[in-house]
Design an enzyme around this catalytic site. Structure first.
Site, short mmCIF file in Angstrom:
data_model
loop_
_atom_site.label_atom_id
_atom_site.label_comp_id
_atom_site.label_asym_id
_atom_site.label_seq_id
_atom_site.Cartn_x
_atom_site.Cartn_y
_atom_site.Cartn_z
N GLU A 275 0.89 -1.21 -0.05
CA GLU A 275 0.00 0.06 -0.04
C GLU A 275 1.04 1.30 -0.07
OE1 GLU A 275 -2.03 -0.58 3.74
OE2 GLU A 275 -3.50 -2.09 2.98
N PRO A 276 1.68 1.58 -1.01
CA PRO A 276 2.58 2.64 -0.97
C PRO A 276 1.85 3.91 -1.29
CG PRO A 276 2.53 1.37 -3.07
CD PRO A 276 1.56 0.72 -2.32
N GLY A 277 2.18 5.06 -0.66
CA GLY A 277 1.68 6.38 -0.66
C GLY A 277 2.83 7.37 -1.25
N ARG A 278 3.63 7.56 -0.22
CA ARG A 278 4.40 8.69 -0.36
C ARG A 278 5.78 8.27 -1.58
NH1 ARG A 278 6.26 11.64 4.19
NH2 ARG A 278 5.39 10.12 5.45
N ARG A 315 3.30 19.64 7.27
CA ARG A 315 4.19 18.80 7.67
C ARG A 315 5.35 19.39 8.26
NH1 ARG A 315 7.03 15.81 5.12
NH2 ARG A 315 6.60 14.10 6.18
N CYS A 345 -0.58 33.21 11.77
CA CYS A 345 -0.12 33.80 12.96
C CYS A 345 0.05 32.89 14.00
CB CYS A 345 -1.55 34.56 13.43
SG CYS A 345 -3.02 33.43 13.44
N GLU A 346 1.01 32.11 13.67
CA GLU A 346 1.55 31.05 14.60
C GLU A 346 2.90 30.88 14.33
OE1 GLU A 346 -0.58 27.85 15.82
OE2 GLU A 346 -2.47 28.45 14.92
N TYR A 374 0.84 13.85 1.28
CA TYR A 374 0.46 14.25 2.60
C TYR A 374 0.65 15.88 2.71
CZ TYR A 374 0.97 9.31 3.34
OH TYR A 374 0.90 8.02 3.59
#
Ligand code: LLP
Length: 416
Positions: A275-278, A315, A345-346, A374
Protein backbone atom coordinates in the site's frame (compact mmCIF):
# COMPACT_ATOMS: atom_id res chain seq x y z
CA UNK A 1 28.08 22.97 -2.22
CA UNK A 2 25.27 22.75 -4.71
CA UNK A 3 26.01 24.76 -7.79
CA UNK A 4 23.49 26.77 -9.66
CA UNK A 5 23.69 24.21 -12.49
CA UNK A 6 22.85 21.34 -10.08
CA UNK A 7 19.96 23.30 -8.73
CA UNK A 8 18.51 23.90 -12.16
CA UNK A 9 19.01 20.25 -13.02
CA UNK A 10 17.15 19.11 -9.92
CA UNK A 11 14.37 21.63 -10.52
CA UNK A 12 14.14 20.53 -14.12
CA UNK A 13 13.35 17.00 -12.93
CA UNK A 14 9.85 18.28 -12.26
CA UNK A 15 9.38 21.14 -14.73
CA UNK A 16 11.18 23.72 -16.81
CA UNK A 17 11.26 27.10 -15.11
CA UNK A 18 9.30 28.60 -18.01
CA UNK A 19 6.47 26.12 -17.43
CA UNK A 20 6.45 26.92 -13.73
CA UNK A 21 6.26 30.64 -14.62
CA UNK A 22 3.29 29.99 -16.88
CA UNK A 23 1.51 27.96 -14.20
CA UNK A 24 2.09 30.67 -11.61
CA UNK A 25 0.75 33.30 -14.00
CA UNK A 26 -2.40 31.36 -14.87
CA UNK A 27 -3.23 29.39 -11.73
CA UNK A 28 -1.77 31.86 -9.23
CA UNK A 29 0.15 31.01 -6.09
CA UNK A 30 0.23 29.16 -3.83
CA UNK A 31 -0.47 26.13 -6.03
CA UNK A 32 0.43 22.47 -6.05
CA UNK A 33 2.09 21.20 -9.21
CA UNK A 34 2.41 17.49 -9.94
CA UNK A 35 4.32 15.73 -12.68
CA UNK A 36 2.55 12.65 -14.09
CA UNK A 37 5.78 11.26 -15.58
CA UNK A 38 7.55 11.15 -12.22
CA UNK A 39 4.60 9.33 -10.67
CA UNK A 40 4.40 6.84 -13.56
CA UNK A 41 8.06 5.90 -13.32
CA UNK A 42 7.88 5.45 -9.54
CA UNK A 43 4.88 3.14 -10.00
CA UNK A 44 6.46 1.10 -12.78
CA UNK A 45 9.68 0.65 -10.85
CA UNK A 46 7.81 -0.75 -7.86
CA UNK A 47 5.55 -2.92 -9.99
CA UNK A 48 8.40 -4.33 -12.09
CA UNK A 49 10.37 -5.31 -8.99
CA UNK A 50 7.79 -8.02 -8.24
CA UNK A 51 8.68 -9.79 -11.49
CA UNK A 52 6.39 -12.77 -11.98
CA UNK A 53 5.34 -12.94 -8.32
CA UNK A 54 1.55 -12.58 -7.95
CA UNK A 55 1.01 -9.20 -6.38
CA UNK A 56 -1.17 -6.11 -6.17
CA UNK A 57 -0.31 -2.48 -5.50
CA UNK A 58 -3.00 -0.69 -3.53
CA UNK A 59 -2.19 3.01 -3.73
CA UNK A 60 -2.61 4.62 -0.29
CA UNK A 61 -5.10 7.32 -1.24
CA UNK A 62 -4.47 9.28 1.94
CA UNK A 63 -1.22 10.51 0.38
CA UNK A 64 -3.06 12.35 -2.39
CA UNK A 65 -6.64 11.60 -3.33
CA UNK A 66 -7.20 14.20 -6.06
CA UNK A 67 -9.48 12.57 -8.64
CA UNK A 68 -6.96 13.04 -11.44
CA UNK A 69 -4.15 11.49 -9.38
CA UNK A 70 -6.25 8.47 -8.37
CA UNK A 71 -7.35 8.02 -11.99
CA UNK A 72 -3.74 8.21 -13.13
CA UNK A 73 -2.62 5.64 -10.59
CA UNK A 74 -5.54 3.43 -11.55
CA UNK A 75 -4.59 3.66 -15.23
CA UNK A 76 -1.26 2.12 -14.26
CA UNK A 77 -3.03 -0.91 -12.80
CA UNK A 78 -3.22 0.05 -9.15
CA UNK A 79 -5.89 -0.81 -6.64
CA UNK A 80 -6.58 1.43 -3.64
CA UNK A 81 -6.08 1.49 0.10
CA UNK A 82 -8.86 3.71 1.43
CA UNK A 83 -8.84 5.04 4.96
CA UNK A 84 -12.36 6.45 5.10
CA UNK A 85 -15.65 6.05 3.24
CA UNK A 86 -14.84 9.35 1.55
CA UNK A 87 -11.75 7.74 0.05
CA UNK A 88 -13.72 4.62 -0.89
CA UNK A 89 -16.22 6.81 -2.74
CA UNK A 90 -13.48 8.73 -4.52
CA UNK A 91 -11.90 5.41 -5.58
CA UNK A 92 -15.25 4.23 -6.95
CA UNK A 93 -15.72 7.52 -8.83
CA UNK A 94 -12.31 7.01 -10.36
CA UNK A 95 -13.47 3.71 -11.79
CA UNK A 96 -11.99 1.31 -9.27
CA UNK A 97 -14.09 -1.76 -8.58
CA UNK A 98 -14.96 -2.72 -5.01
CA UNK A 99 -12.77 -5.80 -5.36
CA UNK A 100 -9.78 -3.52 -6.01
CA UNK A 101 -10.22 -1.57 -2.76
CA UNK A 102 -9.08 -2.41 0.76
CA UNK A 103 -10.57 -0.43 3.61
CA UNK A 104 -8.35 0.41 6.59
CA UNK A 105 -8.92 2.57 9.65
CA UNK A 106 -8.59 2.35 13.38
CA UNK A 107 -12.09 3.62 14.15
CA UNK A 108 -14.55 2.58 11.47
CA UNK A 109 -18.09 3.67 12.26
CA UNK A 110 -21.02 1.28 12.05
CA UNK A 111 -22.38 2.94 8.94
CA UNK A 112 -18.95 2.67 7.29
CA UNK A 113 -18.78 -1.04 8.04
CA UNK A 114 -22.35 -1.47 6.70
CA UNK A 115 -21.38 0.23 3.45
CA UNK A 116 -18.09 -1.67 3.15
CA UNK A 117 -19.96 -4.95 3.53
CA UNK A 118 -22.66 -3.90 1.07
CA UNK A 119 -20.06 -2.94 -1.51
CA UNK A 120 -18.17 -6.23 -1.13
CA UNK A 121 -14.73 -4.63 -0.85
CA UNK A 122 -11.68 -6.79 -1.46
CA UNK A 123 -10.83 -6.64 2.23
CA UNK A 124 -11.89 -4.82 5.34
CA UNK A 125 -8.71 -4.51 7.38
CA UNK A 126 -9.98 -5.16 10.89
CA UNK A 127 -8.19 -3.50 13.79
CA UNK A 128 -9.74 -5.03 16.93
CA UNK A 129 -11.79 -7.95 18.31
CA UNK A 130 -14.69 -5.54 18.88
CA UNK A 131 -14.65 -4.44 15.27
CA UNK A 132 -14.52 -8.06 14.16
CA UNK A 133 -17.62 -8.78 16.19
CA UNK A 134 -19.51 -5.73 14.86
CA UNK A 135 -18.57 -6.66 11.32
CA UNK A 136 -19.70 -10.26 11.78
CA UNK A 137 -23.11 -9.08 13.02
CA UNK A 138 -23.54 -6.58 10.21
CA UNK A 139 -22.70 -9.19 7.58
CA UNK A 140 -24.93 -11.79 9.25
CA UNK A 141 -27.87 -9.33 9.35
CA UNK A 142 -27.42 -8.74 5.64
CA UNK A 143 -27.17 -12.47 4.98
CA UNK A 144 -23.76 -12.03 3.43
CA UNK A 145 -20.10 -12.78 4.08
CA UNK A 146 -17.58 -10.00 4.80
CA UNK A 147 -14.03 -10.37 3.52
CA UNK A 148 -11.67 -9.71 6.40
CA UNK A 149 -7.95 -9.07 6.71
CA UNK A 150 -6.67 -8.78 10.25
CA UNK A 151 -4.29 -5.90 10.93
CA UNK A 152 -1.54 -7.16 13.19
CA UNK A 153 0.80 -5.07 15.29
CA UNK A 154 4.21 -6.76 15.31
CA UNK A 155 5.75 -4.47 17.96
CA UNK A 156 8.50 -3.35 15.60
CA UNK A 157 10.06 0.10 15.79
CA UNK A 158 9.90 1.70 12.35
CA UNK A 159 12.64 4.14 13.39
CA UNK A 160 10.64 6.95 11.84
CA UNK A 161 9.11 10.06 13.40
CA UNK A 162 7.05 8.96 16.45
CA UNK A 163 3.96 10.72 15.08
CA UNK A 164 3.94 8.46 12.03
CA UNK A 165 5.11 5.20 13.62
CA UNK A 166 2.34 2.66 14.02
CA UNK A 167 3.95 -0.73 14.63
CA UNK A 168 4.73 -0.62 18.34
CA UNK A 169 2.61 -2.15 21.08
CA UNK A 170 2.15 1.33 22.47
CA UNK A 171 0.49 2.47 19.21
CA UNK A 172 -3.26 2.29 18.74
CA UNK A 173 -3.06 0.24 15.56
CA UNK A 174 -3.93 -3.39 14.92
CA UNK A 175 -3.98 -6.34 17.31
CA UNK A 176 -0.85 -7.76 18.94
CA UNK A 177 0.49 -10.35 16.53
CA UNK A 178 0.43 -13.05 19.22
CA UNK A 179 -3.35 -12.56 19.53
CA UNK A 180 -3.87 -13.15 15.81
CA UNK A 181 -4.13 -16.98 15.67
CA UNK A 182 -7.05 -17.00 18.11
CA UNK A 183 -8.79 -14.22 16.18
CA UNK A 184 -8.32 -16.09 12.91
CA UNK A 185 -9.91 -19.15 14.53
CA UNK A 186 -12.81 -16.92 15.56
CA UNK A 187 -13.17 -15.64 11.99
CA UNK A 188 -13.21 -19.22 10.74
CA UNK A 189 -15.94 -20.05 13.25
CA UNK A 190 -18.25 -17.24 12.14
CA UNK A 191 -20.15 -18.00 8.95
CA UNK A 192 -20.58 -14.31 8.11
CA UNK A 193 -16.82 -13.72 7.97
CA UNK A 194 -14.19 -14.93 5.56
CA UNK A 195 -10.49 -14.50 6.37
CA UNK A 196 -8.76 -13.24 3.26
CA UNK A 197 -5.54 -11.73 4.52
CA UNK A 198 -3.08 -10.52 7.10
CA UNK A 199 -2.37 -6.79 7.14
CA UNK A 200 0.53 -4.91 8.68
CA UNK A 201 1.65 -1.28 8.46
CA UNK A 202 4.35 -0.18 10.88
CA UNK A 203 4.65 3.48 9.91
CA UNK A 204 5.55 5.96 7.23
CA UNK A 205 8.68 7.73 5.93
CA UNK A 206 10.72 4.69 6.97
CA UNK A 207 14.24 5.10 5.71
CA UNK A 208 15.76 1.79 6.80
CA UNK A 209 14.39 -1.27 5.04
CA UNK A 210 15.24 -3.53 7.99
CA UNK A 211 12.14 -2.88 10.11
CA UNK A 212 9.94 -3.29 7.03
CA UNK A 213 11.64 -6.59 6.29
CA UNK A 214 11.20 -7.78 9.88
CA UNK A 215 7.51 -6.87 9.79
CA UNK A 216 7.14 -8.83 6.54
CA UNK A 217 8.90 -11.83 8.07
CA UNK A 218 6.60 -11.71 11.09
CA UNK A 219 3.55 -11.72 8.85
CA UNK A 220 4.87 -14.60 6.76
CA UNK A 221 5.60 -16.62 9.92
CA UNK A 222 2.03 -15.99 11.08
CA UNK A 223 0.68 -17.11 7.70
CA UNK A 224 2.67 -20.36 8.03
CA UNK A 225 1.24 -20.94 11.51
CA UNK A 226 -2.28 -20.34 10.24
CA UNK A 227 -1.74 -22.79 7.41
CA UNK A 228 -0.45 -25.30 9.98
CA UNK A 229 -3.76 -24.82 11.81
CA UNK A 230 -5.66 -25.48 8.58
CA UNK A 231 -6.73 -21.83 8.18
CA UNK A 232 -6.57 -20.54 4.60
CA UNK A 233 -6.11 -16.94 3.49
CA UNK A 234 -5.55 -15.31 0.10
CA UNK A 235 -3.10 -12.45 0.53
CA UNK A 236 -0.44 -10.84 2.68
CA UNK A 237 -0.73 -7.04 2.85
CA UNK A 238 2.53 -5.41 3.93
CA UNK A 239 1.11 -1.88 4.04
CA UNK A 240 3.12 1.15 3.00
CA UNK A 241 5.92 3.05 4.65
CA UNK A 242 8.91 3.29 2.32
CA UNK A 243 10.44 6.72 2.80
CA UNK A 244 11.86 9.19 0.31
CA UNK A 245 14.96 11.39 0.44
CA UNK A 246 13.54 14.79 1.33
CA UNK A 247 17.09 16.15 1.40
CA UNK A 248 17.63 15.16 -2.23
CA UNK A 249 20.14 12.45 -1.29
CA UNK A 250 19.72 8.74 -1.78
CA UNK A 251 16.59 7.37 -0.15
CA UNK A 252 15.68 3.75 0.39
CA UNK A 253 15.51 1.83 -2.85
CA UNK A 254 11.87 0.96 -3.47
CA UNK A 255 12.79 -1.94 -5.75
CA UNK A 256 15.09 -3.35 -3.07
CA UNK A 257 12.18 -3.06 -0.62
CA UNK A 258 10.04 -5.20 -2.93
CA UNK A 259 12.84 -7.73 -3.33
CA UNK A 260 13.10 -8.05 0.45
CA UNK A 261 9.37 -8.62 0.78
CA UNK A 262 9.39 -11.20 -1.97
CA UNK A 263 12.30 -12.95 -0.30
CA UNK A 264 10.59 -12.86 3.09
CA UNK A 265 7.48 -14.38 1.53
CA UNK A 266 9.47 -17.28 0.07
CA UNK A 267 7.18 -19.43 -2.00
CA UNK A 268 4.19 -19.03 0.26
CA UNK A 269 1.74 -19.15 -2.64
CA UNK A 270 -0.18 -16.12 -1.39
CA UNK A 271 -0.70 -12.89 -3.30
CA UNK A 272 1.60 -10.12 -2.03
CA UNK A 273 -0.02 -6.73 -1.53
CA UNK A 274 1.60 -3.37 -0.74
CA UNK A 275 0.00 0.00 0.00
CA UNK A 276 2.54 2.63 -1.04
CA UNK A 277 1.66 6.30 -0.88
CA UNK A 278 4.58 8.66 -0.38
CA UNK A 279 7.08 6.77 -2.53
CA UNK A 280 4.72 7.02 -5.51
CA UNK A 281 3.52 10.62 -5.30
CA UNK A 282 5.81 12.44 -2.85
CA UNK A 283 8.64 13.33 -5.27
CA UNK A 284 6.11 14.03 -8.07
CA UNK A 285 4.86 17.28 -6.55
CA UNK A 286 5.97 20.74 -5.51
CA UNK A 287 4.24 23.55 -3.70
CA UNK A 288 4.69 26.63 -5.86
CA UNK A 289 4.68 29.79 -3.82
CA UNK A 290 5.78 33.42 -4.01
CA UNK A 291 7.82 35.58 -1.68
CA UNK A 292 5.58 38.25 -0.14
CA UNK A 293 8.06 39.85 2.22
CA UNK A 294 11.72 39.78 3.14
CA UNK A 295 12.31 41.07 6.62
CA UNK A 296 15.81 41.78 7.78
CA UNK A 297 16.61 44.13 10.60
CA UNK A 298 20.13 44.30 11.95
CA UNK A 299 19.18 43.02 15.39
CA UNK A 300 17.05 40.07 14.19
CA UNK A 301 17.08 37.06 11.86
CA UNK A 302 16.37 37.29 8.18
CA UNK A 303 12.82 36.12 7.45
CA UNK A 304 11.57 35.23 4.00
CA UNK A 305 7.76 35.25 4.11
CA UNK A 306 5.91 33.16 1.52
CA UNK A 307 2.30 33.28 0.39
CA UNK A 308 1.99 29.59 1.39
CA UNK A 309 1.80 28.61 5.02
CA UNK A 310 0.92 25.72 7.28
CA UNK A 311 -2.62 25.90 5.87
CA UNK A 312 -1.25 24.66 2.54
CA UNK A 313 1.62 22.50 3.82
CA UNK A 314 1.54 21.48 7.45
CA UNK A 315 4.25 18.81 7.49
CA UNK A 316 6.99 21.14 8.77
CA UNK A 317 4.71 22.53 11.51
CA UNK A 318 3.40 19.10 12.51
CA UNK A 319 6.50 16.90 12.30
CA UNK A 320 9.35 19.38 11.95
CA UNK A 321 9.62 17.88 8.46
CA UNK A 322 12.43 18.99 6.14
CA UNK A 323 11.57 20.00 2.57
CA UNK A 324 13.98 21.45 0.05
CA UNK A 325 13.16 25.01 -0.90
CA UNK A 326 14.42 26.40 -4.21
CA UNK A 327 13.94 29.62 -6.13
CA UNK A 328 12.51 29.03 -9.60
CA UNK A 329 14.96 31.58 -11.01
CA UNK A 330 18.15 31.83 -9.05
CA UNK A 331 19.51 35.32 -8.47
CA UNK A 332 23.20 36.00 -8.49
CA UNK A 333 24.74 36.78 -5.13
CA UNK A 334 25.99 35.12 -2.01
CA UNK A 335 23.61 32.62 -0.38
CA UNK A 336 22.16 33.84 2.91
CA UNK A 337 20.82 32.09 5.99
CA UNK A 338 17.14 32.79 6.57
CA UNK A 339 14.00 31.46 8.18
CA UNK A 340 11.45 30.65 5.51
CA UNK A 341 8.02 31.21 6.98
CA UNK A 342 4.37 31.41 6.04
CA UNK A 343 1.91 34.23 6.71
CA UNK A 344 -0.08 32.46 9.45
CA UNK A 345 -0.33 33.87 12.98
CA UNK A 346 1.56 31.00 14.62
CA UNK A 347 5.29 30.65 15.11
CA UNK A 348 5.13 27.00 14.06
CA UNK A 349 4.18 28.30 10.62
CA UNK A 350 7.81 27.93 9.59
CA UNK A 351 9.06 25.90 6.63
CA UNK A 352 12.77 26.14 7.43
CA UNK A 353 15.02 27.67 10.04
CA UNK A 354 18.46 29.04 9.29
CA UNK A 355 18.31 27.70 5.74
CA UNK A 356 21.04 28.96 3.44
CA UNK A 357 19.38 30.02 0.20
CA UNK A 358 20.29 32.14 -2.80
CA UNK A 359 19.13 35.74 -2.42
CA UNK A 360 15.35 36.10 -2.56
CA UNK A 361 13.28 39.18 -3.21
CA UNK A 362 9.61 40.03 -2.97
CA UNK A 363 7.76 38.57 -5.94
CA UNK A 364 10.20 35.71 -6.51
CA UNK A 365 8.75 32.29 -7.19
CA UNK A 366 9.90 29.48 -4.92
CA UNK A 367 9.17 25.76 -5.01
CA UNK A 368 8.96 23.58 -1.93
CA UNK A 369 9.90 20.12 -3.11
CA UNK A 370 8.53 16.63 -2.47
CA UNK A 371 5.03 17.87 -1.80
CA UNK A 372 3.09 15.29 -3.81
CA UNK A 373 2.17 13.28 -0.70
CA UNK A 374 0.50 14.33 2.56
CA UNK A 375 0.55 17.94 1.53
CA UNK A 376 -2.51 19.20 -0.38
CA UNK A 377 -4.63 16.56 1.39
CA UNK A 378 -3.69 17.94 4.81
CA UNK A 379 -4.56 21.53 3.96
CA UNK A 380 -7.04 23.56 5.96
CA UNK A 381 -9.18 26.69 5.80
CA UNK A 382 -7.63 28.22 8.91
CA UNK A 383 -7.83 32.02 8.71
CA UNK A 384 -10.44 31.55 5.97
CA UNK A 385 -7.67 30.78 3.57
CA UNK A 386 -8.92 29.04 0.44
CA UNK A 387 -7.54 25.63 -0.52
CA UNK A 388 -4.97 26.15 -3.27
CA UNK A 389 -5.33 24.87 -6.82
CA UNK A 390 -3.66 21.67 -7.97
CA UNK A 391 -2.07 21.37 -11.39
CA UNK A 392 -1.07 18.19 -13.20
CA UNK A 393 1.68 18.34 -15.80
CA UNK A 394 2.08 15.59 -18.35
CA UNK A 395 4.94 16.03 -20.80
CA UNK A 396 4.68 19.56 -22.13
CA UNK A 397 1.00 19.88 -21.19
CA UNK A 398 -0.53 20.92 -17.90
CA UNK A 399 -4.01 21.43 -16.55
CA UNK A 400 -5.71 22.54 -13.37
CA UNK A 401 -7.11 19.41 -11.69
CA UNK A 402 -8.55 21.33 -8.75
CA UNK A 403 -9.36 25.01 -8.98
CA UNK A 404 -8.64 27.39 -6.15
CA UNK A 405 -11.40 27.37 -3.57
CA UNK A 406 -13.39 30.61 -3.32
CA UNK A 407 -14.82 32.25 -0.25
CA UNK A 408 -18.26 31.38 -1.61
CA UNK A 409 -17.26 27.69 -1.82
CA UNK A 410 -16.28 27.86 1.82
CA UNK A 411 -19.36 29.73 2.98
CA UNK A 412 -21.72 27.52 1.01
CA UNK A 413 -21.73 25.14 3.97
CA UNK A 414 -22.79 27.77 6.48
CA UNK A 415 -25.92 29.64 7.47
CA UNK A 416 -25.97 32.75 9.59
N1 LLP B 1 -1.23 1.85 4.60
C1 LLP B 1 -1.71 2.30 5.77
C2 LLP B 1 -2.58 1.47 6.57
C3 LLP B 1 -1.33 3.59 6.22
O1 LLP B 1 -1.81 4.03 7.39
C4 LLP B 1 -0.48 4.38 5.43
C5 LLP B 1 -0.09 5.72 5.86
C6 LLP B 1 -0.03 3.86 4.19
C7 LLP B 1 -0.41 2.58 3.82
C8 LLP B 1 0.87 4.61 3.27
O2 LLP B 1 2.11 4.86 3.83
P1 LLP B 1 3.28 5.51 2.94
O3 LLP B 1 3.67 4.50 1.89
O4 LLP B 1 2.75 6.73 2.32
O5 LLP B 1 4.35 5.75 3.91
N2 LLP B 1 0.87 12.59 7.30
C9 LLP B 1 2.13 11.90 7.45
C10 LLP B 1 2.06 10.47 6.95
C11 LLP B 1 0.96 9.65 7.57
C12 LLP B 1 0.90 8.26 7.01
C13 LLP B 1 -0.32 7.55 7.45
N3 LLP B 1 -0.48 6.24 6.96
C14 LLP B 1 3.24 12.71 6.78
O6 LLP B 1 2.96 13.80 6.29
O7 LLP B 1 4.38 12.28 6.78
Amino acid sequence: MTTSRDRQASGAALAEASVIDAIAAEAGTPAYVYNAGVLRSAYRRLDAAFGAVPHAIHYAMKANSALAIVRLVRSLGSGADANSMGEVDVALRCGLHPDEIVFTGVGKRGDELERAVALGLLAINVESPGELDRLARIAADRGTVARVALRVNPDIDAQSHPHISTGLKSNKFGVPIDAAPALFREIAARPSLRAVGIHVHIGSQITSLDPLQRAAEAVVALARDLRGDGLAIEHLDFGGGVGIAYDGGTGPDAAEYVRRIVEAAGHCGLKLVIEPGRVLVGPAGVLLTRVVDVKHLPSAKRFVVLDAGMTELMRPALYGAFHRIEPVHERAGAPLACDVVGPICESTDTFARDRVLPPLEVGDLVVIRDCGAYSAVMGSNYLRRPLPPEVLMDGSEWRVIRRRQTLDDMLALESD
